[in-house]
Scaffold this motif. Structure first.
Motif, PDB file in Angstrom:
ATOM      1  N   ARG A   2      -8.678  -0.417  -3.953  1.00 29.63           N
ATOM      2  CA  ARG A   2      -8.870  -0.539  -5.367  1.00 29.63           C
ATOM      3  C   ARG A   2      -9.311  -1.733  -5.696  1.00 29.63           C
ATOM      4  O   ARG A   2      -9.624  -2.607  -5.016  1.00 29.63           O
ATOM      5  N   VAL A  26      -6.060  -5.616  -2.430  1.00 29.14           N
ATOM      6  CA  VAL A  26      -7.072  -4.979  -3.595  1.00 29.14           C
ATOM      7  C   VAL A  26      -8.158  -5.932  -3.411  1.00 29.14           C
ATOM      8  O   VAL A  26      -8.259  -7.222  -3.329  1.00 29.14           O
ATOM      9  N   SER A 204      -0.056  -1.248  -9.528  1.00 30.45           N
ATOM     10  CA  SER A 204       0.195  -0.490  -8.347  1.00 30.45           C
ATOM     11  C   SER A 204       0.396   0.954  -8.785  1.00 30.45           C
ATOM     12  O   SER A 204       0.638   1.626  -9.844  1.00 30.45           O
TER      13      SER A 204
END
Length: 224
Positions: A2, A26, A204
């Protein structure tokens, strides 16, 4: 992996969020005016925001943490410039970032946005009228966007912290700080890492059935 943009990522809650999201795996791109961010961006400048977001490319996560306290004085003593500047950063900045990233999130069918509001936006803190008004606006914007995006896979929520131990509070007058700290039943201020943990969850895959909500992190101060 991500990808995230965190505004105000060089200090306070923004910096704590950058640290936590990177620990979560991330890829985080920080926007800020000071420190050493990945992009020097004034969030109140829509052109600057659009250019930076275009250069970054598609992201999955946006955390709008950039903000200022604004004038510490009775509302009737605030100048036009002080009041407007607080809105330019806290409200317009949040709008500019949301507008810039949401279309690609919709196209990709997944996104998480967290807007940093405040208990001041619910309760109204004395001598922080401009700040309180901006955080109420962020809450309203988040609730509206949550409904607009509800079936797109893009979930947007706000958090409403009470007093947190950040650099931002260094600019709050001691009297105001003492008053708003006294309202916390736990009788302590929060830590940035505690707030970042909540933001982590809101960014999330575990978040799946909440949007347009306001999550209090207030040591028991919240009453609604």
């Amino acid at each position: 992996m991500r990808r995230a943009i965190v505004t105000g990522g060089e200090s306070g809650l923004g910096a704590a969020t950058v640290t936590r999201l990177r620990a979560d795996g991330v890829e985080v791109i920080s926007f800020d005016l000071g420190g050493s961010p990945d992009f020097v961006v004034d969030v109140s400048d829509s052109t600057a925001v659009n250019l930076a977001v275009a250069e970054v490319g598609p992201v999955d996560i946006l955390v709008n943490s950039a903000g200022i306290v604004g004038p510490n004085k009775p509302l009737w003593e605030a100048t036009d410039a002080e009041f407007q500047k607080t809105f330019d950063v806290n409200v317009n900045g949040t709008f500019h970032l949301c507008r810039a990233v949401i279309p690609t999130m919709i196209d990709r069918g997944w996104g998480r946005i967290v807007n940093i509001a405040s208990m001041a936006g619910k309760d109204g803190n004395p001598n922080l009228g401009a700040y309180s008004a901006t955080k109420a606006a962020v809450i309203g914007m988040t609730k509206s966007l949550g409904k607009e995006l509800a079936t797109t896979g893009v979930l947007i929520n706000a958090i409403a912290p009470a007093v947190i131990n950040t650099e931002m509070n260094a600019t709050t007058s001691p009297e105001v700080l003492a008053h708003i700290t006294s309202l916390i039943p736990m009788k302590r201020v929060g830590q940035p890492s505690e707030v970042a943990a909540l933001i982590s969850w809101l960014c999330s895959d575990e978040l799946s059935f909440s949007t347009g909500a306001v999550y209090d992190i207030s040591g028991g101060r919240a009453t609604y």
